[in-house]
Write a protein that holds these residues in place. Structure first.
Motif, short mmCIF file in Angstrom:
data_model
loop_
_atom_site.label_atom_id
_atom_site.label_comp_id
_atom_site.label_asym_id
_atom_site.label_seq_id
_atom_site.Cartn_x
_atom_site.Cartn_y
_atom_site.Cartn_z
N MET A 76 0.83 -1.21 0.00
CA MET A 76 0.00 0.00 0.00
C MET A 76 0.87 1.26 0.00
O MET A 76 0.57 2.22 -0.72
CB MET A 76 -0.90 -0.02 1.24
CG MET A 76 -1.92 1.10 1.28
SD MET A 76 -3.09 0.95 -0.10
CE MET A 76 -3.43 2.66 -0.44
N VAL A 77 1.94 1.24 0.78
CA VAL A 77 2.81 2.43 0.82
C VAL A 77 3.49 2.59 -0.54
O VAL A 77 3.56 3.70 -1.09
CB VAL A 77 3.85 2.31 1.96
CG1 VAL A 77 4.76 3.55 1.98
CG2 VAL A 77 3.15 2.18 3.31
N ARG A 78 3.95 1.48 -1.10
CA ARG A 78 4.59 1.54 -2.42
C ARG A 78 3.62 2.12 -3.46
O ARG A 78 3.98 2.98 -4.26
CB ARG A 78 5.06 0.15 -2.86
CG ARG A 78 5.71 0.13 -4.23
CD ARG A 78 5.98 -1.30 -4.70
NE ARG A 78 6.92 -1.98 -3.83
CZ ARG A 78 8.23 -1.80 -3.85
NH1 ARG A 78 8.76 -0.95 -4.71
NH2 ARG A 78 9.01 -2.46 -3.04
N ALA A 79 2.39 1.62 -3.44
CA ALA A 79 1.41 2.07 -4.44
C ALA A 79 1.11 3.56 -4.28
O ALA A 79 0.96 4.29 -5.27
CB ALA A 79 0.13 1.24 -4.32
N ALA A 97 5.96 9.57 11.17
CA ALA A 97 5.94 8.26 11.85
C ALA A 97 6.08 7.15 10.82
O ALA A 97 5.28 7.04 9.89
CB ALA A 97 4.63 8.11 12.63
N LEU A 98 7.09 6.30 11.00
CA LEU A 98 7.30 5.18 10.09
C LEU A 98 6.99 3.85 10.77
O LEU A 98 6.78 2.85 10.10
CB LEU A 98 8.73 5.21 9.53
CG LEU A 98 9.06 6.47 8.71
CD1 LEU A 98 10.53 6.49 8.29
CD2 LEU A 98 8.16 6.60 7.49
N GLY A 99 6.97 3.85 12.08
CA GLY A 99 6.39 2.74 12.84
C GLY A 99 7.27 1.54 13.12
O GLY A 99 7.31 1.08 14.26
N THR A 100 7.92 1.01 12.10
CA THR A 100 8.68 -0.24 12.30
C THR A 100 10.00 -0.18 11.53
O THR A 100 10.16 0.61 10.59
CB THR A 100 7.92 -1.47 11.77
OG1 THR A 100 7.68 -1.27 10.37
CG2 THR A 100 6.61 -1.68 12.49
N GLU A 101 10.88 -1.07 11.90
CA GLU A 101 12.14 -1.20 11.19
C GLU A 101 11.88 -1.63 9.76
O GLU A 101 12.55 -1.16 8.82
CB GLU A 101 12.99 -2.26 11.89
CG GLU A 101 14.44 -1.91 11.87
CD GLU A 101 15.33 -3.10 11.62
OE1 GLU A 101 15.25 -4.06 12.40
OE2 GLU A 101 16.09 -3.03 10.63
N ALA A 102 10.90 -2.52 9.57
CA ALA A 102 10.59 -3.00 8.22
C ALA A 102 10.15 -1.84 7.33
O ALA A 102 10.53 -1.77 6.15
CB ALA A 102 9.51 -4.07 8.29
N MET A 103 9.36 -0.92 7.89
CA MET A 103 8.90 0.22 7.09
C MET A 103 10.07 1.13 6.72
O MET A 103 10.15 1.64 5.59
CB MET A 103 7.82 1.00 7.86
CG MET A 103 7.18 2.12 7.08
SD MET A 103 6.29 1.56 5.59
CE MET A 103 4.79 0.90 6.32
N ILE A 104 10.99 1.32 7.66
CA ILE A 104 12.17 2.15 7.36
C ILE A 104 12.98 1.50 6.24
O ILE A 104 13.36 2.16 5.27
CB ILE A 104 13.04 2.31 8.63
CG1 ILE A 104 12.30 3.13 9.68
CG2 ILE A 104 14.37 3.00 8.29
CD1 ILE A 104 12.97 3.13 11.05
N SER A 105 13.22 0.19 6.37
CA SER A 105 14.03 -0.51 5.36
C SER A 105 13.36 -0.45 3.99
O SER A 105 14.02 -0.21 2.98
CB SER A 105 14.23 -1.98 5.75
OG SER A 105 14.93 -2.03 6.96
N PHE A 106 12.06 -0.65 3.99
CA PHE A 106 11.33 -0.57 2.72
C PHE A 106 11.50 0.82 2.10
O PHE A 106 11.82 0.97 0.92
CB PHE A 106 9.83 -0.87 2.92
CG PHE A 106 9.00 -0.27 1.82
CD1 PHE A 106 9.02 -0.83 0.55
CD2 PHE A 106 8.28 0.90 2.03
CE1 PHE A 106 8.32 -0.25 -0.50
CE2 PHE A 106 7.57 1.49 0.99
CZ PHE A 106 7.59 0.91 -0.28
#
Ligand code: PXL
Length: 281
Positions: A76-79, A97-106
């Motif tokens: 969803m963020v990518r889209a 707010a990015l929330g998680t490490e996974a979101m930052i990495s993405f």
């Protein structure tokens, strides 16, 4: 006259059709309207800039606190980013707010393929009510992966202490040391906000060679919600309008002081700042 006197200056026009500058916020939603993308989009609008957004997470909250946080999916963020960048072509962006490490990495991976030159990173870690908006385990990723992508990073003293591992950032000397460390971590510019603790606000800006101190000898004694988002969004808006960075920061300092002074009394808890202070008060 204050520095934001030209807020309502007409946008540039081409062929008689108005063409406002476009800015993007990559951040979370605050249902209470005080922080997150709601604050960002109001600030963009108040600064004469067309606001776009990519939502990373949703919070259910009001002036009294956060009751639930849910992440948006990576797809969803990518889209959202593809949709906005591919068509509306923002000239500056900010992260909240990015929330998680996974979101930052993405996001960092995404930015490798879609670089954004004027990127303001607001390292959101905790809400005004003390609820974590990011686990501590993600702080290192923020520092090591995202800061090198930032034109400017805008921590308050608490966030600066966590990002640098300094324990506390209280004095002006510690603010300067923290700014040097964050520059060393890869951010091309740093502004450390003093507003969270002092009655007299002092912000420190660092570009790798020298410091500029910004002060406001009024307000900011009020405890308000959304000031960090509004400050970084104001920098982003002025960058989208092609301001020099130091001018954008000086503008944002004025803008946030006014937004705090004009904070409306709303709800039973911590009042939101008022990014619309130039429009209604
Ligand atoms: O003020 C930081 C912040 C940013 N983004 C969202 C928030 C908050 C604080 O509550 O909820 C979505």
């Amino acid at each position: 006259m204050s520095a934001y006197f030209d807020l309502f200056e007409k946008p540039k026009t081409s062929g008689g059709v108005s063409a406002p500058a476009v800015a993007l916020t990559i951040a979370g939603s605050d249902s209470g309207g005080g922080a997150g993308i709601q604050a960002d989009l109001k600030t963009f609008a108040a600064c004469g800039v067309f606001g776009t957004s990519a939502l990373t997470l949703l919070t259910a909250q009001n002036t009294q606190g956060v009751t639930l946080v849910e992440m948006a999916s990576e797809a969803m963020v990518r889209a959202q980013l593809d949709a906005v960048l591919g068509d509306l072509k923002p000239s500056a962006a900010k992260t909240g707010a990015l929330g998680t490490e996974a979101m930052i990495s993405f996001l960092v991976e995404y930015l490798e393929d879609h670089p954004i030159e004027s990127l303001v990173v607001d390292p959101v870690m905790i809400s005004k009510h003390g609820e974590p908006l990011m686990p501590e385990s993600a702080f290192a990723s923020l520092r090591e992966k995202l800061l090198p992508r930032a034109l400017i990073v805008t921590p308050n003293r608490f966030e600066a202490a966590h990002l640098t591992g300094m324990g506390e950032v209280e004095s002006l000397a510690e603010m300067k040391e923290a700014a040097k460390r964050l520059f060393g971590a890869g951010a091309r510019h740093v502004v450390i906000k003093g507003g969270h603790f002092d009655r007299i606000v002092r912000d420190v800006f660092y570009d790798g060679s020298g410091f500029v101190e910004f002060g406001a000898d009024r307000v900011d004694s009020k405890r308000v919600h959304g000031s960090g988002c509004t400050f970084s969004a104001a920098i982003c808006a002025r960058l989208a309008r092609q301001d020099a960075l130091v001018d954008a920061v000086a503008f944002a300092r004025e803008f946030i002081s006014e937004a705090i002074e004009k904070a409306p009394r709303l709800g039973e808890g911590i009042s939101p700042v008022n990014p619309m202070h130039g429009v209604w008060r």
